[in-house]
Design a protein around this motif. Structure first.
Motif, PDB file in Angstrom:
ATOM      1  N   ASN A  20       0.808  -1.209   0.000  1.00 57.68           N
ATOM      2  CA  ASN A  20       0.000   0.000   0.000  1.00 57.68           C
ATOM      3  C   ASN A  20       0.846   1.265   0.000  1.00 57.68           C
ATOM      4  O   ASN A  20       1.979   1.272   0.469  1.00 57.68           O
ATOM      5  CB  ASN A  20      -0.886   0.032   1.249  1.00 57.68           C
ATOM      6  CG  ASN A  20      -1.617  -1.272   1.456  1.00 57.68           C
ATOM      7  OD1 ASN A  20      -2.474  -1.622   0.664  1.00 57.68           O
ATOM      8  ND2 ASN A  20      -1.253  -1.998   2.501  1.00 57.68           N
ATOM      9  N   THR A  25       0.079   5.699   0.573  1.00 63.55           N
ATOM     10  CA  THR A  25      -0.815   6.841   0.733  1.00 63.55           C
ATOM     11  C   THR A  25      -0.126   8.069   0.160  1.00 63.55           C
ATOM     12  O   THR A  25       1.112   8.115   0.071  1.00 63.55           O
ATOM     13  CB  THR A  25      -1.170   7.089   2.206  1.00 63.55           C
ATOM     14  OG1 THR A  25       0.043   7.304   2.945  1.00 63.55           O
ATOM     15  CG2 THR A  25      -1.899   5.903   2.798  1.00 63.55           C
ATOM     16  N   SER A  56      -3.653  15.780  -4.140  1.00 65.96           N
ATOM     17  CA  SER A  56      -4.885  15.342  -4.793  1.00 65.96           C
ATOM     18  C   SER A  56      -4.828  15.500  -6.311  1.00 65.96           C
ATOM     19  O   SER A  56      -5.713  15.029  -7.023  1.00 65.96           O
ATOM     20  CB  SER A  56      -6.074  16.139  -4.238  1.00 65.96           C
ATOM     21  OG  SER A  56      -5.875  17.527  -4.434  1.00 65.96           O
ATOM     22  N   SER A  71      -9.249   6.523 -10.361  1.00 65.35           N
ATOM     23  CA  SER A  71      -9.687   5.513  -9.407  1.00 65.35           C
ATOM     24  C   SER A  71     -10.114   4.234 -10.115  1.00 65.35           C
ATOM     25  O   SER A  71     -10.427   4.225 -11.299  1.00 65.35           O
ATOM     26  CB  SER A  71     -10.857   6.051  -8.585  1.00 65.35           C
ATOM     27  OG  SER A  71     -10.424   6.996  -7.641  1.00 65.35           O
ATOM     28  N   ASP A 118      -7.885   4.371  -4.784  1.00 67.15           N
ATOM     29  CA  ASP A 118      -9.007   5.029  -4.121  1.00 67.15           C
ATOM     30  C   ASP A 118      -8.617   6.499  -3.948  1.00 67.15           C
ATOM     31  O   ASP A 118      -7.952   6.867  -2.967  1.00 67.15           O
ATOM     32  CB  ASP A 118      -9.296   4.369  -2.781  1.00 67.15           C
ATOM     33  CG  ASP A 118     -10.484   5.010  -2.063  1.00 67.15           C
ATOM     34  OD1 ASP A 118     -10.924   4.464  -1.051  1.00 67.15           O
ATOM     35  OD2 ASP A 118     -10.973   6.068  -2.516  1.00 67.15           O
ATOM     36  N   LYS A 119      -9.016   7.326  -4.883  1.00 70.56           N
ATOM     37  CA  LYS A 119      -8.603   8.726  -4.846  1.00 70.56           C
ATOM     38  C   LYS A 119      -9.269   9.477  -3.698  1.00 70.56           C
ATOM     39  O   LYS A 119      -8.715  10.444  -3.177  1.00 70.56           O
ATOM     40  CB  LYS A 119      -8.898   9.408  -6.169  1.00 70.56           C
ATOM     41  CG  LYS A 119      -8.025   8.914  -7.326  1.00 70.56           C
ATOM     42  CD  LYS A 119      -8.153   9.806  -8.537  1.00 70.56           C
ATOM     43  CE  LYS A 119      -7.555  11.168  -8.259  1.00 70.56           C
ATOM     44  NZ  LYS A 119      -7.736  12.097  -9.383  1.00 70.56           N
ATOM     45  N   SER A 120     -10.457   9.053  -3.297  1.00 74.86           N
ATOM     46  CA  SER A 120     -11.123   9.755  -2.197  1.00 74.86           C
ATOM     47  C   SER A 120     -10.353   9.612  -0.899  1.00 74.86           C
ATOM     48  O   SER A 120     -10.333  10.515  -0.064  1.00 74.86           O
ATOM     49  CB  SER A 120     -12.559   9.240  -2.030  1.00 74.86           C
ATOM     50  OG  SER A 120     -12.554   7.864  -1.688  1.00 74.86           O
ATOM     51  N   SER A 121      -9.691   8.478  -0.739  1.00 71.73           N
ATOM     52  CA  SER A 121      -8.885   8.236   0.464  1.00 71.73           C
ATOM     53  C   SER A 121      -7.406   8.506   0.233  1.00 71.73           C
ATOM     54  O   SER A 121      -6.618   8.391   1.171  1.00 71.73           O
ATOM     55  CB  SER A 121      -9.057   6.785   0.924  1.00 71.73           C
ATOM     56  OG  SER A 121     -10.400   6.499   1.181  1.00 71.73           O
ATOM     57  N   LYS A 122      -7.037   8.815  -0.996  1.00 66.00           N
ATOM     58  CA  LYS A 122      -5.628   9.004  -1.387  1.00 66.00           C
ATOM     59  C   LYS A 122      -4.823   7.769  -0.988  1.00 66.00           C
ATOM     60  O   LYS A 122      -3.818   7.854  -0.245  1.00 66.00           O
ATOM     61  CB  LYS A 122      -5.054  10.274  -0.763  1.00 66.00           C
ATOM     62  CG  LYS A 122      -5.742  11.564  -1.225  1.00 66.00           C
ATOM     63  CD  LYS A 122      -4.959  12.774  -0.751  1.00 66.00           C
ATOM     64  CE  LYS A 122      -5.597  14.062  -1.182  1.00 66.00           C
ATOM     65  NZ  LYS A 122      -6.870  14.340  -0.489  1.00 66.00           N
ATOM     66  N   TYR A 123      -5.261   6.633  -1.496  1.00 62.89           N
ATOM     67  CA  TYR A 123      -4.713   5.341  -1.060  1.00 62.89           C
ATOM     68  C   TYR A 123      -4.666   4.422  -2.265  1.00 62.89           C
ATOM     69  O   TYR A 123      -5.652   4.285  -2.988  1.00 62.89           O
ATOM     70  CB  TYR A 123      -5.658   4.771  -0.003  1.00 62.89           C
ATOM     71  CG  TYR A 123      -5.180   3.543   0.719  1.00 62.89           C
ATOM     72  CD1 TYR A 123      -5.585   2.275   0.295  1.00 62.89           C
ATOM     73  CD2 TYR A 123      -4.378   3.644   1.842  1.00 62.89           C
ATOM     74  CE1 TYR A 123      -5.175   1.144   0.974  1.00 62.89           C
ATOM     75  CE2 TYR A 123      -3.969   2.517   2.539  1.00 62.89           C
ATOM     76  CZ  TYR A 123      -4.371   1.265   2.106  1.00 62.89           C
ATOM     77  OH  TYR A 123      -3.978   0.160   2.798  1.00 62.89           O
TER      78      TYR A 123
END
Lengths: 111, 115
Positions: free
Chosen positions: B22, B24, B28, B53, B66-71
């Motif tokens: 993973n 992070t 953005s 995403s 997952d762009k909303s979580s920046k992950y």
């Protein structure tokens, strides 16, 4: 597909000596070219990038310089090496898409 | 704060395990996401490349963004000893000027798959 040739693979140089690392690219024209340095156990640090012949941008002030004498040739140089210049140097190529392709790297040890 | 954070490991798993790697990130504006595999003393090689995403699968490898979580994640199914390497995430902001679209890398996670 693109192929990046980088040499030498390993280099041991004394402090104060000059440096010249060469990178050539096959299979593409007018690529963006990059020099990265990777310290042991760390990520890649961008040193220089070039969008065309004679066009060099430096990311980090340092003891190194870069030149692009031909479209597919990128050279990393130093007039006088420091101990802190030791590391793994990688040449990379990117074009209209954004992923980068890497050469096999040069491991430089300054003694 | 680094733009891209990645656990350095080492991560040691038995052969056949599912591996999850993973990263992070904080910027953005990153739109392109890549995973590279780097064997010892070699240059990184591109494994997976995704835009924005979603999921992308290629054989035993699946990349998730997952762009909303920046992950972002890389999953390796049925891991093999030959998968032992350092895995680097990388990402790119296309709004930067053409030359500066160099990749921003994580520091890499060292993976060891035990036979």
């Amino acid at each position: 597909s693109q192929t990046i040739h980088q040499w030498p693979a390993t280099l041991v140089q004394p402090v104060g000596s000059p440096l010249s690392l060469e990178c050539t690219v096959e299979g593409t024209s007018n690529p963006n070219l990059y020099w990265y340095r990777q310290a042991a156990g760390r990520g890649l640090q961008l040193l220089f990038y070039s969008v065309g012949i004679g066009q060099i941008s430096s990311e980090v002030p340092q003891n190194l310089s870069a030149s692009r004498p031909q479209d597919r040739q990128f050279i990393l140089s130093s007039k006088k090496l420091l101990l802190s210049d030791s590391g793994f140097y990688l040449c990379a190529c990117g074009s209209t898409t954004t992923e980068a392709f890497f050469g096999q790297g040069t491991r430089l040890t300054v003694v | 704060q680094k733009e891209v954070e990645q656990d350095p490991g080492p991560l040691s798993v038995p052969e056949g395990a599912i591996v999850s790697l993973n990263c992070t990130y904080s910027n953005s504006a990153f739109q392109y996401f890549m995973w590279y595999r780097q064997y010892s003393r070699k240059g990184p090689e591109l494994l997976m490349y995704t835009y924005s995403s979603g999921n992308k699968e290629d054989g035993r490898f699946t990349a998730q963004v997952d762009k909303s979580s920046k992950y972002i994640s890389l999953f390796i199914r049925d891991s093999q000893p030959s998968d032992s390497a350092t895995y680097l995430c990388a990402m790119n902001d296309p709004s930067r000027d053409t030359g500066r679209r160099a990749l921003t890398f994580g520091s890499g996670t060292r993976l060891q798959v035990q036979p």
